[in-house]
Design an enzyme around this catalytic site. Structure first.
Site, PDB file in Angstrom:
ATOM      1  N   LEU A  32       0.839  -1.205   0.000  1.00  0.00           N
ATOM      2  CA  LEU A  32       0.000   0.000   0.000  1.00  0.00           C
ATOM      3  C   LEU A  32       0.873   1.253   0.000  1.00  0.00           C
ATOM      4  O   LEU A  32       1.942   1.275   0.600  1.00  0.00           O
ATOM      5  CB  LEU A  32      -0.890   0.017   1.244  1.00  0.00           C
ATOM      6  CG  LEU A  32      -1.897  -1.126   1.393  1.00  0.00           C
ATOM      7  CD1 LEU A  32      -2.546  -1.066   2.782  1.00  0.00           C
ATOM      8  CD2 LEU A  32      -2.956  -1.058   0.292  1.00  0.00           C
ATOM      9  N   ASP A  74       2.287  -6.182   2.598  1.00  0.00           N
ATOM     10  CA  ASP A  74       2.830  -5.252   3.589  1.00  0.00           C
ATOM     11  C   ASP A  74       3.315  -5.942   4.862  1.00  0.00           C
ATOM     12  O   ASP A  74       3.635  -5.265   5.853  1.00  0.00           O
ATOM     13  CB  ASP A  74       1.756  -4.219   3.959  1.00  0.00           C
ATOM     14  CG  ASP A  74       1.563  -3.182   2.864  1.00  0.00           C
ATOM     15  OD1 ASP A  74       2.529  -2.459   2.568  1.00  0.00           O
ATOM     16  OD2 ASP A  74       0.452  -3.103   2.295  1.00  0.00           O
ATOM     17  N   GLU A  79       5.461  -4.234  12.742  1.00  0.00           N
ATOM     18  CA  GLU A  79       5.053  -3.401  13.882  1.00  0.00           C
ATOM     19  C   GLU A  79       3.543  -3.199  13.934  1.00  0.00           C
ATOM     20  O   GLU A  79       2.969  -3.054  15.018  1.00  0.00           O
ATOM     21  CB  GLU A  79       5.730  -2.035  13.793  1.00  0.00           C
ATOM     22  CG  GLU A  79       5.264  -1.082  14.865  1.00  0.00           C
ATOM     23  CD  GLU A  79       5.908   0.280  14.746  1.00  0.00           C
ATOM     24  OE1 GLU A  79       6.689   0.609  15.638  1.00  0.00           O
ATOM     25  OE2 GLU A  79       5.627   1.003  13.770  1.00  0.00           O
ATOM     26  N   ASP A  80       2.899  -3.181  12.769  1.00  0.00           N
ATOM     27  CA  ASP A  80       1.472  -2.858  12.756  1.00  0.00           C
ATOM     28  C   ASP A  80       0.593  -3.991  13.271  1.00  0.00           C
ATOM     29  O   ASP A  80      -0.580  -3.782  13.562  1.00  0.00           O
ATOM     30  CB  ASP A  80       1.052  -2.444  11.341  1.00  0.00           C
ATOM     31  CG  ASP A  80       1.744  -1.155  10.938  1.00  0.00           C
ATOM     32  OD1 ASP A  80       1.806  -0.243  11.783  1.00  0.00           O
ATOM     33  OD2 ASP A  80       2.245  -1.079   9.806  1.00  0.00           O
ATOM     34  N   ARG A  99      -4.525  -5.876   5.301  1.00  0.00           N
ATOM     35  CA  ARG A  99      -3.538  -6.194   6.331  1.00  0.00           C
ATOM     36  C   ARG A  99      -4.136  -6.902   7.555  1.00  0.00           C
ATOM     37  O   ARG A  99      -3.396  -7.314   8.452  1.00  0.00           O
ATOM     38  CB  ARG A  99      -2.807  -4.914   6.767  1.00  0.00           C
ATOM     39  CG  ARG A  99      -2.132  -4.177   5.617  1.00  0.00           C
ATOM     40  CD  ARG A  99      -1.057  -3.225   6.099  1.00  0.00           C
ATOM     41  NE  ARG A  99      -0.024  -3.942   6.814  1.00  0.00           N
ATOM     42  CZ  ARG A  99       0.929  -3.356   7.530  1.00  0.00           C
ATOM     43  NH1 ARG A  99       0.962  -2.043   7.628  1.00  0.00           N
ATOM     44  NH2 ARG A  99       1.841  -4.065   8.152  1.00  0.00           N
ATOM     45  N   ARG A 144      -6.241   4.415  10.033  1.00  0.00           N
ATOM     46  CA  ARG A 144      -6.088   2.989  10.348  1.00  0.00           C
ATOM     47  C   ARG A 144      -6.508   2.628  11.771  1.00  0.00           C
ATOM     48  O   ARG A 144      -6.640   1.443  12.091  1.00  0.00           O
ATOM     49  CB  ARG A 144      -4.621   2.566  10.170  1.00  0.00           C
ATOM     50  CG  ARG A 144      -4.032   2.834   8.799  1.00  0.00           C
ATOM     51  CD  ARG A 144      -4.634   1.923   7.752  1.00  0.00           C
ATOM     52  NE  ARG A 144      -4.008   2.138   6.464  1.00  0.00           N
ATOM     53  CZ  ARG A 144      -2.847   1.611   6.090  1.00  0.00           C
ATOM     54  NH1 ARG A 144      -2.188   0.826   6.906  1.00  0.00           N
ATOM     55  NH2 ARG A 144      -2.362   1.857   4.884  1.00  0.00           N
ATOM     56  N   HIS A 175       0.518   7.181   9.880  1.00  0.00           N
ATOM     57  CA  HIS A 175       0.500   6.722  11.271  1.00  0.00           C
ATOM     58  C   HIS A 175       1.049   7.800  12.192  1.00  0.00           C
ATOM     59  O   HIS A 175       1.859   8.634  11.773  1.00  0.00           O
ATOM     60  CB  HIS A 175       1.383   5.474  11.446  1.00  0.00           C
ATOM     61  CG  HIS A 175       0.808   4.201  10.910  1.00  0.00           C
ATOM     62  ND1 HIS A 175       1.517   3.354  10.082  1.00  0.00           N
ATOM     63  CD2 HIS A 175      -0.394   3.622  11.087  1.00  0.00           C
ATOM     64  CE1 HIS A 175       0.766   2.295   9.776  1.00  0.00           C
ATOM     65  NE2 HIS A 175      -0.403   2.433  10.378  1.00  0.00           N
ATOM     66  N   ILE A 256       6.684   2.528  -0.147  1.00  0.00           N
ATOM     67  CA  ILE A 256       5.373   2.055   0.315  1.00  0.00           C
ATOM     68  C   ILE A 256       5.146   2.493   1.777  1.00  0.00           C
ATOM     69  O   ILE A 256       4.548   1.778   2.585  1.00  0.00           O
ATOM     70  CB  ILE A 256       5.194   0.529   0.118  1.00  0.00           C
ATOM     71  CG1 ILE A 256       6.382  -0.251   0.692  1.00  0.00           C
ATOM     72  CG2 ILE A 256       5.026   0.197  -1.353  1.00  0.00           C
ATOM     73  CD1 ILE A 256       6.155  -1.778   0.693  1.00  0.00           C
ATOM     74  N   CYS A 262       8.514   0.497  11.611  1.00  0.00           N
ATOM     75  CA  CYS A 262       7.549  -0.457  11.039  1.00  0.00           C
ATOM     76  C   CYS A 262       8.142  -1.848  10.850  1.00  0.00           C
ATOM     77  O   CYS A 262       7.421  -2.839  10.827  1.00  0.00           O
ATOM     78  CB  CYS A 262       7.075   0.021   9.672  1.00  0.00           C
ATOM     79  SG  CYS A 262       6.967   1.784   9.483  1.00  0.00           S
TER      80      CYS A 262
HETATM   81  C1  CIR Z   1       0.849   0.465   4.824  1.00  0.00           C
HETATM   82  O1  CIR Z   1       0.351   1.384   4.176  1.00  0.00           O
HETATM   83  O2  CIR Z   1       0.233  -0.125   5.698  1.00  0.00           O
HETATM   84  C2  CIR Z   1       2.262   0.068   4.536  1.00  0.00           C
HETATM   85  N1  CIR Z   1       2.526   0.232   3.143  1.00  0.00           N
HETATM   86  C3  CIR Z   1       3.231   0.867   5.354  1.00  0.00           C
HETATM   87  C4  CIR Z   1       3.127   0.572   6.824  1.00  0.00           C
HETATM   88  C5  CIR Z   1       4.087   1.329   7.638  1.00  0.00           C
HETATM   89  N2  CIR Z   1       4.017   0.937   8.985  1.00  0.00           N
HETATM   90  C6  CIR Z   1       4.251   1.742  10.010  1.00  0.00           C
HETATM   91  O3  CIR Z   1       4.435   2.941   9.847  1.00  0.00           O
HETATM   92  N3  CIR Z   1       4.198   1.232  11.229  1.00  0.00           N
END
Ligand code: CIR
Length: 270
Positions: A32, A74, A79-80, A99, A144, A175, A256, A262
């Site tokens: 993404l 992704d 971390e997410d 995700r 998110r 984020h 991305i 992350c």
């Molecule tokens: C997203 O849009 O979810 C991923 N392309 C990037 C996530 C980055 N994660 C973060 O900052 N913790």
């Protein structure tokens, strides 16, 4: 192993023994992104990721390296999917539909390393919106992360003794931690647009140099700060402040919208 700098108080928010990472998938090309400024090259991404893992190991981390998940472009951004605290781990509920499944994929690893693992079952919340400091857990509402997700997290972690403070992430910022990084238990590196919201009024703020906003997302791991290469003015400012920087390539992840925080979950198992 890099030690903790002499004279600086140990902080559970920046001092860890372990990290979890996940190899980038070939499908990372479909990651993404808010703006399309190019497609990441999987082999360069893998090389950058290896450098990142080596930097964590040099900083003292025992790294748990998980295999790539091709179904989740992704998923390198581990971390997410979770929040790791000294008392236990929390499986997140990512707000990006593509995700959502990453969280369930992370759960078995968390159960392997932690005695206590809870799961957010309501709303949405991603780890990138959560900054843990020595005294509280800051969570930024974003595209998110919603209020229901924050409430679900609060219900899990308040019994563990944590205070959760709900904040706003600036508009059009992915984020909360896209715009900040913890430098020590009481100090954050932050962009002007985030600091201007007043969310760090009780902290010491080191400002990102104007025009270098993408470097705000850095991480402190024991004695060093993992910092994206290519932001010389902010890097010089941090070195002047006494921080020991390890500069790492981040161009592929940045395509991305990913950065230093992350790419890992950092923790000390309970
Ligand atoms: C997203 O849009 O979810 C991923 N392309 C990037 C996530 C980055 N994660 C973060 O900052 N913790």
């Amino acid at each position: 192993m890099a030690g903790y700098p002499e004279g600086e108080a140990m902080s559970a928010a920046t001092n860890f023994t372990h990290a979890i990472v996940r190899a980038p998938s070939a499908s990372v090309t479909d990651g993404l992104r808010a703006v399309d400024s190019g497609t990441p090259d999987p082999s360069q991404f893998a090389a950058d990721h290896a450098a990142y893992v080596a930097a964590l190991q040099a900083a003292g981390a025992e790294v748990i390296a998980l295999p790539a998940l091709e179904d989740f472009p992704d998923s390198v951004f581990v971390e997410d999917a979770a929040l790791c605290l000294p008392n236990g781990a929390v499986v997140m509920r990512p707000g990006a539909p593509s995700r959502l499944g990453e969280a369930a994929a992370m759960a078995p690893t968390l159960r392997y390393v932690y005695g206590q693992v809870e799961t957010v079952e309501d709303g949405f919340i991603e780890g990138g919106d959560i900054l843990v400091t020595d005294r509280e857990i800051l969570v930024g509402l974003s595209a998110r992360t919603d209020a229901m997700g924050v409430a679900a997290l609060r219900a899990i972690v308040e019994p563990w003794g944590y205070t959760v403070r709900e904040l706003a992430t600036p508009p059009d910022v992915l984020h909360f931690k896209t715009d900040c990084g913890l430098l020590d238990g009481e100090t954050v590196l932050a962009t002007e647009r985030l600091a201007a919201t007043g969310c760090f009024a009780d902290y010491r703020v080191v400002p990102v140099e104007p025009g270098e906003e993408p470097c705000a997302n850095c991480i402190r791991f024991n004695g060093v700060v993992l910092f994206p290469a290519g932001f010389p003015k902010t890097a010089a400012r941090l070195r002047d402040e006494g921080y020991d920087l390890v500069e790492l390539p981040n161009e592929q992840a940045a395509l991305i919208d990913g950065g230093m925080s992350c790419l890992s979950l950092r923790f000390t198992p309970s």
